[in-house]
Design a protein around this motif. Structure first.
Motif, PDB file in Angstrom:
ATOM      1  N   GLN A   1     -36.494 -16.069-102.953  1.00 38.96           N
ATOM      2  CA  GLN A   1     -37.432 -17.104-102.508  1.00 38.96           C
ATOM      3  C   GLN A   1     -38.647 -17.229-103.409  1.00 38.96           C
ATOM      4  N   LEU A   2     -38.917 -16.204-104.221  1.00 39.03           N
ATOM      5  CA  LEU A   2     -40.126 -16.212-105.037  1.00 39.03           C
ATOM      6  C   LEU A   2     -40.233 -17.424-105.966  1.00 39.03           C
ATOM      7  N   PRO A   3     -39.156 -17.825-106.669  1.00 34.66           N
ATOM      8  CA  PRO A   3     -39.300 -18.997-107.553  1.00 34.66           C
ATOM      9  C   PRO A   3     -39.770 -20.246-106.814  1.00 34.66           C
ATOM     10  N   ALA A   4     -39.215 -20.497-105.636  1.00 35.04           N
ATOM     11  CA  ALA A   4     -39.619 -21.688-104.876  1.00 35.04           C
ATOM     12  C   ALA A   4     -41.088 -21.600-104.489  1.00 35.04           C
ATOM     13  N   PHE A   5     -41.539 -20.416-104.093  1.00 34.41           N
ATOM     14  CA  PHE A   5     -42.947 -20.252-103.704  1.00 34.41           C
ATOM     15  C   PHE A   5     -43.880 -20.486-104.892  1.00 34.41           C
ATOM     16  N   PHE A   6     -43.550 -19.899-106.045  1.00 31.75           N
ATOM     17  CA  PHE A   6     -44.425 -20.025-107.204  1.00 31.75           C
ATOM     18  C   PHE A   6     -44.475 -21.465-107.724  1.00 31.75           C
ATOM     19  N   VAL A   7     -43.334 -22.158-107.683  1.00 31.00           N
ATOM     20  CA  VAL A   7     -43.337 -23.561-108.094  1.00 31.00           C
ATOM     21  C   VAL A   7     -44.238 -24.369-107.171  1.00 31.00           C
ATOM     22  N   LEU A   8     -44.123 -24.130-105.873  1.00 32.43           N
ATOM     23  CA  LEU A   8     -44.948 -24.850-104.903  1.00 32.43           C
ATOM     24  C   LEU A   8     -46.427 -24.513-105.102  1.00 32.43           C
ATOM     25  N   TYR A   9     -46.716 -23.241-105.368  1.00 33.61           N
ATOM     26  CA  TYR A   9     -48.102 -22.807-105.585  1.00 33.61           C
ATOM     27  C   TYR A   9     -48.705 -23.544-106.780  1.00 33.61           C
ATOM     28  N   HIS A  10     -47.991 -23.546-107.901  1.00 33.19           N
ATOM     29  CA  HIS A  10     -48.515 -24.195-109.101  1.00 33.19           C
ATOM     30  C   HIS A  10     -48.569 -25.711-108.943  1.00 33.19           C
ATOM     31  N   LEU A  11     -47.630 -26.255-108.187  1.00 27.24           N
ATOM     32  CA  LEU A  11     -47.594 -27.696-107.986  1.00 27.24           C
ATOM     33  C   LEU A  11     -48.856 -28.180-107.289  1.00 27.24           C
ATOM     34  N   PHE A  12     -49.334 -27.415-106.312  1.00 30.79           N
ATOM     35  CA  PHE A  12     -50.523 -27.827-105.564  1.00 30.79           C
ATOM     36  C   PHE A  12     -51.799 -27.159-106.080  1.00 30.79           C
ATOM     37  N   SER A  13     -51.694 -26.544-107.272  1.00 30.37           N
ATOM     38  CA  SER A  13     -52.880 -25.989-107.926  1.00 30.37           C
ATOM     39  C   SER A  13     -53.198 -26.726-109.219  1.00 30.37           C
TER      40      SER A  13
ATOM     41  N   PRO B   1     -56.674 -31.015 -96.848  1.00 27.57           N
ATOM     42  CA  PRO B   1     -55.894 -31.312 -98.056  1.00 27.57           C
ATOM     43  C   PRO B   1     -54.894 -30.197 -98.364  1.00 27.57           C
ATOM     44  N   LEU B   2     -53.688 -30.585 -98.763  1.00 26.26           N
ATOM     45  CA  LEU B   2     -52.650 -29.589 -99.050  1.00 26.26           C
ATOM     46  C   LEU B   2     -52.978 -28.760-100.294  1.00 26.26           C
ATOM     47  N   GLY B   3     -53.839 -29.298-101.154  1.00 25.25           N
ATOM     48  CA  GLY B   3     -54.225 -28.551-102.344  1.00 25.25           C
ATOM     49  C   GLY B   3     -55.457 -27.695-102.134  1.00 25.25           C
ATOM     50  N   GLY B   4     -56.050 -27.765-100.951  1.00 22.12           N
ATOM     51  CA  GLY B   4     -57.258 -26.988-100.664  1.00 22.12           C
ATOM     52  C   GLY B   4     -56.945 -25.609-100.128  1.00 22.12           C
ATOM     53  N   ARG B   5     -57.977 -24.800-100.047  1.00 24.33           N
ATOM     54  CA  ARG B   5     -57.865 -23.444 -99.531  1.00 24.33           C
ATOM     55  C   ARG B   5     -58.794 -23.275 -98.333  1.00 24.33           C
ATOM     56  N   TRP B   6     -58.696 -22.120 -97.687  1.00 26.76           N
ATOM     57  CA  TRP B   6     -59.525 -21.869 -96.503  1.00 26.76           C
ATOM     58  C   TRP B   6     -61.004 -21.933 -96.859  1.00 26.76           C
ATOM     59  N   ALA B   7     -61.365 -21.394 -98.045  1.00 25.94           N
ATOM     60  CA  ALA B   7     -62.772 -21.425 -98.458  1.00 25.94           C
ATOM     61  C   ALA B   7     -63.253 -22.873 -98.574  1.00 25.94           C
ATOM     62  N   ASP B   8     -62.391 -23.756 -99.058  1.00 22.02           N
ATOM     63  CA  ASP B   8     -62.756 -25.171 -99.137  1.00 22.02           C
ATOM     64  C   ASP B   8     -62.955 -25.760 -97.742  1.00 22.02           C
ATOM     65  N   ALA B   9     -62.087 -25.347 -96.811  1.00 22.30           N
ATOM     66  CA  ALA B   9     -62.199 -25.852 -95.443  1.00 22.30           C
ATOM     67  C   ALA B   9     -63.507 -25.395 -94.801  1.00 22.30           C
ATOM     68  N   LEU B  10     -63.898 -24.144 -95.072  1.00 23.37           N
ATOM     69  CA  LEU B  10     -65.154 -23.645 -94.513  1.00 23.37           C
ATOM     70  C   LEU B  10     -66.353 -24.389 -95.095  1.00 23.37           C
ATOM     71  N   GLY B  11     -66.227 -24.797 -96.359  1.00 22.82           N
ATOM     72  CA  GLY B  11     -67.311 -25.546 -96.984  1.00 22.82           C
ATOM     73  C   GLY B  11     -67.336 -27.011 -96.588  1.00 22.82           C
TER      74      GLY B  11
ATOM     75  N   ALA C   1     -54.865 -17.233 -96.325  1.00 22.19           N
ATOM     76  CA  ALA C   1     -56.277 -17.584 -96.490  1.00 22.19           C
ATOM     77  C   ALA C   1     -56.656 -17.892 -97.934  1.00 22.19           C
ATOM     78  N   VAL C   2     -55.892 -17.387 -98.916  1.00 20.67           N
ATOM     79  CA  VAL C   2     -56.330 -17.505-100.312  1.00 20.67           C
ATOM     80  C   VAL C   2     -55.484 -18.466-101.146  1.00 20.67           C
ATOM     81  N   VAL C   3     -54.302 -18.843-100.670  1.00 22.51           N
ATOM     82  CA  VAL C   3     -53.455 -19.754-101.452  1.00 22.51           C
ATOM     83  C   VAL C   3     -53.702 -21.188-100.998  1.00 22.51           C
ATOM     84  N   PRO C   4     -53.279 -22.185-101.814  1.00 28.44           N
ATOM     85  CA  PRO C   4     -53.383 -23.576-101.354  1.00 28.44           C
ATOM     86  C   PRO C   4     -52.651 -23.783-100.030  1.00 28.44           C
ATOM     87  N   LEU C   5     -53.116 -24.740 -99.260  1.00 29.42           N
ATOM     88  CA  LEU C   5     -52.551 -24.969 -97.933  1.00 29.42           C
ATOM     89  C   LEU C   5     -51.055 -25.239 -97.998  1.00 29.42           C
ATOM     90  N   ALA C   6     -50.589 -25.939 -99.039  1.00 30.56           N
ATOM     91  CA  ALA C   6     -49.159 -26.206 -99.172  1.00 30.56           C
ATOM     92  C   ALA C   6     -48.374 -24.903 -99.272  1.00 30.56           C
TER      93      ALA C   6
END
Length: 245
Positions: A99-111, A131-141, A219-224
């Motif tokens: 599953q790791l390749p799918a996760f990393f592709v998705l991570y980079h896609l929304f980063s 936003p799907l490209g945002g993170r929890w820290a962005d949501a708090l801000g 909490a630290v990765v993009p929402l997607a």
């Protein structure tokens, strides 16, 4: 990655009449379910391997009692036993590795701001107001924990925590069943245990709590990517409950 982006966008377009602005989020959840379905045969093989390992626990305990003072001989004996019984110690981690390749592709896609030299249109998609490209820290801000994005994350954290709690119970139950078969570390007194058993024991005792590390990752990765993790983890826990019953 552009091919994957096109796939997500097309799937989001199909789901848009049902989910509106959250169609891309629904597409990610559906994609995650598809990935988990593809690796399900590996999960079934891992479950069979786990049951086989549980079956040979008494024999492993005997080997540990017999060769506990000779780590090299113990390792050879354990390897021979696993080979004879056709039990692979790696079977349990294969579903996660695939599953790791799918996760990393998705991570980079929304980063990434661009895909193939073009602006990344996926970053404009949301889950409700987050936003799907945002993170929890962005949501708090952006409105704090009780703002729109903050509440989306609060709901996601609640779901992940509930899944982690169920995963914790399943792991404890599995460990208790193994201990009933062979006793801690294969039985025997402290003098009979192989060197390093104390450190291994500490890791094993911490294993049930590993489920809650998912909260930190979410909490630290993009929402997607967080949606992928939450969906995959929920699928995995339900799958374990069914396959290891």
């Amino acid at each position: 990655m552009s091919v994957f982006a096109s796939l997500v966008e097309q799937l989001a377009d199909l789901l848009q009449p049902l989910f509106g602005l959250s169609a891309a989020a629904a597409a990610i959840i559906l994609f995650t379910a598809f990935v988990r379905l593809l690796v399900h045969p590996l999960s079934r093989a891992a479950a069979r391997g786990q049951k086989a390992r549980a079956r040979i626990q008494p024999r492993i305990a005997e080997l540990r009692r017999r060769h506990g003072r000779n780590p090299e001989k113990l390792q050879r004996a354990l390897l021979d036993l696993h080979t004879r019984e056709k039990v692979s110690p790696l079977a349990g981690i294969l579903p996660s590795l695939f599953q790791l390749p799918a996760f990393f592709v998705l991570y980079h896609l929304f980063s990434s701001d661009t895909i193939g030299g073009r602006p990344n249109g996926l970053l404009g998609h949301e889950l409700f107001t987050a936003p799907l490209g945002g993170r929890w820290a962005d949501a708090l801000g952006d409105g704090g924990p009780f703002g729109g994005p903050g509440l989306v994350y609060a709901g996601l954290f609640a779901v992940v925590a509930a899944v982690a709690a169920l995963g914790y119970r399943l792991t404890r139950r599995s460990m208790a069943a193994n201990a009933a078969l062979s006793g801690p570390f294969g039985g025997g007194s402290g003098a009979e245990q192989a060197p390093g058993a104390g450190a291994v024991g500490a890791v094993i005792r911490a294993m049930p709590f590993m489920s809650f590390l998912t909260l930190v990752t979410v909490a630290v990765v993009p929402l997607a990517a967080a949606l992928y993790i939450a969906t995959s983890t929920a699928w995995g826990v339900v799958e374990r409950a069914v396959l290891y019953r």
